[in-house]
Design a protein around this motif. Structure first.
Motif, PDB file in Angstrom:
ATOM      1  N   ARG A  45       0.822  -1.210   0.000  1.00  0.00           N
ATOM      2  CA  ARG A  45       0.000   0.000   0.000  1.00  0.00           C
ATOM      3  C   ARG A  45       0.857   1.262   0.000  1.00  0.00           C
ATOM      4  N   TRP A  46       1.938   1.306   0.805  1.00  0.00           N
ATOM      5  CA  TRP A  46       2.683   2.548   0.985  1.00  0.00           C
ATOM      6  C   TRP A  46       4.121   2.498   0.448  1.00  0.00           C
ATOM      7  N   ALA A 373      -5.435  -0.612   2.599  1.00  0.00           N
ATOM      8  CA  ALA A 373      -5.097   0.007   3.885  1.00  0.00           C
ATOM      9  C   ALA A 373      -5.836  -0.686   5.028  1.00  0.00           C
TER      10      ALA A 373
END
Length: 407
Positions: A45-46, A373
């Motif tokens: 996700r990041w 998330a």
């Protein structure tokens, strides 16, 4: 008792009983497996780290590791303990269960290492996993062969293990061919061929037993036709999923929801029950919820053509049912077999409550924006739930029984 509680850990004690070794390995396996999966979800996700690309999709590996390596550590620990008791036969020695534990521990360790750019270790990891599995299945089969009676719960659990071995065979078929159809089948066999039948069988036998042991006057209720009916429904669900007939799942999942809800109603005590018994009952309550979600999703698909809930029903089953009962059942067995009071305790209560929140979060994530998330948040909550519980349990397995007895 105080002296026993304050004793230093001794790794040699792990070989004193099958549940000590296998539950200790399971406690480590569940943390390592979920730590990797949570890292992968968050990093996907990041993008905090430049992680190596996986040759096999991470979601597939997550399903395989949890179904065939993590939870079977606890399953074999339980079955290698109770099979001799159910049949009135001599208990297993360390030479029987230590190889099972080594296979599952080393197999998962190599599998996880392979996911960080060492793919050549993956086959060896599953070879060790298969060796541990086969050893446990052979020894349990030997007990069944010498069973002086017909112990249907043992036969039911053993049948599920055979389906689990079939699933591992399908994993090897995928590793050799890279045909995704084999992987799909392996994952489905793990859920509805192995885990659900084992869990249902153990609940069918042990929930009434635990309730009777805790509550005076409680009448155990174990209709064998319900176990047989469950098997028909579970195998029907497995067959429909393998054939991709999702629109027909409601025919079997709604009856499964009704059957499990009815059993829960019959098992539920009509008097105040201890917390340790309550979490067992509440954990089982996730089964009718999960089956109902499967059924409703199937009906929605029939009427709209949309697969609305995604993986929500599966995670109601895997996190809600399997995860909740893992904490409840292992805590009950650990307390009893370590000479401690049959009490839930604060650590296990925290783990159980956090698992309920994790299940709700993961189910709701299917309908939420930024789904990845939410998946990462659910993974972190899982780790938060299990870490104190696993560490406390590991300490118990490394120290003598609180009552000074052997085992």
């Amino acid at each position: 008792m105080d002296a026993q509680e304050n004793a230093l850990p001794d790794i040699r004690l792990l070989a004193a009983a099958p549940h000590r070794l296998m539950f200790f390995i399971g406690a480590g396996n569940v943390l390592l497996a979920m730590a990797w999966w949570t890292f992968w979800l968050i990093n996907s996700r990041w993008m905090f780290f430049d992680a190596p690309q996986l040759a096999i999709p991470a979601g597939w590996m997550h399903a395989l590791i949890m179904q065939y390596q993590v939870l079977p550590s606890f399953i074999f620990g339980f079955l290698l303990t109770v099979f001799p008791r159910w049949m009135g036969l001599p208990a297993f020695s360390r030479w029987h269960y230590v190889p099972v534990g080594f296979g599952l521990l080393a197999g998962q360790a190599l599998t996880l290492v392979s996911l960080f750019g060492f793919e050549h270790l993956l086959f060896l990891g599953w070879l060790l996993t298969f060796a541990g599995w086969l050893t446990g299945v052979v020894y349990l089969a030997m007990l069944l062969w010498h069973d002086p009676n017909t112990t249907w719960h043992a036969i039911s659990a053993f049948a599920a293990l055979l389906l689990g071995l079939t699933g591992i065979g399908l994993v090897f078929a995928y590793l050799f061919s890279r045909d995704p159809h084999w992987m799909f089948a392996a994952i489905k066999f793990g859920g509805f061929g192995l885990l659900l039948p084992v869990y249902f069988t153990v609940c069918h036998r042990m929930l009434p037993f635990f309730a009777g042991a805790a509550l005076p006057g409680y009448r155990a209720f174990r209709p064998m036709w319900a176990l047989g009916t469950f098997w028909l429904l579970a195998l029907a669900h497995l067959g429909l999923e393998l054939a991709h007939v999702y629109a027909g799942l409601w025919w079997v999942d709604l009856p499964l929801a009704a059957l499990s809800a009815w059993l829960l109603w019959r098992w539920w005590p009509r008097q105040r029950m201890p917390a340790l018994l309550a979490v067992l009952m509440l954990g089982f309550a996730w089964l009718p919820v999960a089956a109902l979600l499967y059924g409703l999703q199937s009906l929605w698909l029939v009427n709209t053509g949309e697969f609305l809930l995604g993986r929500a029903p599966a995670h109601a089953l895997f996190i809600g049912f399997f995860g909740s009962l893992l904490v409840a059942m292992v805590t009950r067995v650990t307390q009893g077999h370590s000479g401690r009071p049959l009490q839930l305790g604060g650590v296990a209560a925290f783990a159980f409550i956090a698992i309920q929140l994790t299940a709700v979060m993961r189910i709701g994530a299917e309908l939420a924006p930024d789904i990845l998330a939410w998946h990462g948040a659910a993974g972190m909550l899982w780790l938060l739930a299990f870490t104190p519980w696993a560490l406390r349990s590991a300490w118990i397995y490394l120290t003598p029984r609180a009552d000074g007895q052997a085992g």
